[in-house]
Enzyme design. Structure first.
Site, PDB file in Angstrom:
ATOM      1  N   GLY A   1       0.780  -1.232   0.000  1.00  0.00           N
ATOM      2  CA  GLY A   1       0.000   0.000   0.000  1.00  0.00           C
ATOM      3  C   GLY A   1       0.811   1.282   0.000  1.00  0.00           C
ATOM      4  N   LYS A   2       2.136   1.175   0.019  1.00  0.00           N
ATOM      5  CA  LYS A   2       2.966   2.383   0.028  1.00  0.00           C
ATOM      6  C   LYS A   2       2.969   3.047  -1.353  1.00  0.00           C
ATOM      7  CE  LYS A   2       4.366   1.506   4.256  1.00  0.00           C
ATOM      8  NZ  LYS A   2       3.788   2.209   5.404  1.00  0.00           N
TER       9      LYS A   2
END
Length: 366
Positions: A188-189
């Site tokens: 999710g970065k």
């Protein structure tokens, strides 16, 4: 439903390149410590501007290994103090305590949620040896005052750069501001792998060599162990995927900035406290767009009823976690207020105009 983060859509942007890279790596027969990792480390080093980049298994290991290496090199010793923001994610704390170092909590600024640099000096004791700055939510935490403070007291500065890849301060990228930095490439970065992955960047060649050794069971030569190390390696598959996506991270960050600018300009509900846009847009990559409201739980429920997903970063501060029960008696009013009120809105490079508009309209009607 407007997803908080549509990972499938994000990665499908690069489907052809990613699939080709995965197939090539699969067919190569080499899956650890090979050319894909070397290429990614080189490209990450060039991108950040750091002379050393080391792929590791995840962001927590990246931070753990930095402190472990400093201990092995005698630049830190067990029981030394590390100043750390009280409102960070628990991984920042784990990296410190796993190495038998002592975290000293510092309150953040209520304005931008980053470490309040003006409060650091009062916390420094003869045992203080490092400051961990967390570029929280994607915004740079840095200043000339911080640099001067570190120099005055001979302190290491370790960056937790899990959320801010691509952000810059005075044209210097996060990850190359302090002595060493830990990166997370959790899916999710802003630069996300297809599983866990991380990296360390640092200026000191000896520190880099020590981290490389520690991450490989403490071994420089097979079956000969110099240190009591750990197993923390970035694999070839993840390195290949990250190398594909690294080329696009600046463009993706710019899309995030545009959405953040719209939110800040068009969300006008007086019940909502919006984040501040930095004077220099390069200082924020908007990994998260975090608002505050005293009616946080009601707002989150209302948004979900209107098909808008949100998350809380983070509901419980580290010093109130059961894992750190011996710190539960401590009180940090600003940190605790932040954790009771924050809510993260959807933001990503694949959000469509209509989705952004809906989020704005629904919040304004709350």
């Amino acid at each position: 439903m407007i997803k908080f983060l549509d990972l499938q859509k994000i990665n499908l942007q690069y489907q052809e390149e990613i699939e080709a890279k995965l197939i090539d790596t699969f067919r190569s027969g080499w899956y650890l410590l090979g050319n894909e990792v070397k290429n990614f480390e080189t490209n990450l080093s060039n991108y950040i501007g750091s002379p050393n980049a080391i792929g590791v298994a995840n962001g927590l290991d990246a931070l753990r290994l930095i402190f472990k290496a400093y201990l092995e090199l005698g630049q830190l010793k067990v029981g030394d103090e590390v100043i750390v923001p009280a409102n960070t994610y628990i991984a920042s704390l784990l990296a410190i305590t796993d190495n038998r170092l002592k975290p000293v909590f510092a309150e953040p600024s209520i304005e931008n949620y980053n470490l309040d640099i003006s409060k650091i000096e009062a916390l420094i004791t003869p045992k203080t040896k490092a400051i961990m700055v967390v570029h929280l939510y994607g915004q740079v935490c840095w200043s000339k005052e911080l640099e001067a403070l570190a120099k005055k007291h001979d302190l290491k500065i370790v960056e937790d750069n899990a959320q801010a890849i691509g952000a810059e301060w005075n044209t210097i990228k996060t990850g190359n501001l302090g002595d060493a930095a830990g990166f997370s490439f959790y899916p999710g970065k802003n630069l996300g792998a297809l599983g866990d992955a991380g990296a360390v960047t640092c200026k000191d060649a000896l520190l880099a060599k020590t981290i490389i050794t520690l991450a490989n069971y403490g071994s420089e030569e097979k079956y000969i162990n110099k240190y009591q190390g750990i197993n923390s390696r970035l694999d070839e598959m993840q390195a290949g995927v990250l190398d594909v996506k690294l080329k696009y991270v600046d463009a993706d960050n710019e899309k995030r900035r545009k959405i953040a600018e719209r939110y800040c300009a068009e969300i006008t509900n007086p019940k909502i406290i919006l984040p501040q846009l930095p004077k220099n847009s390069e200082e924020h990559v908007w990994h998260l767009f975090v608002i505050r409201t005293s009616k946080r739980d009601l707002l989150q429920k209302y948004l979900l009823e209107n098909d808008i997903q949100t998350l809380i970063h983070y509901p419980i501060p580290p010093h109130k976690q059961k894992a750190y029960k011996y710190y539960n008696h401590l009180s940090f009013p600003i940190t605790e207020k932040i954790h009771k009120e924050v809510l993260s809105l959807p933001i990503s490079p694949v959000m469509e105009e209509g989705e952004v508009q809906k989020v704005i309209e629904v919040i304004n009607q709350f």
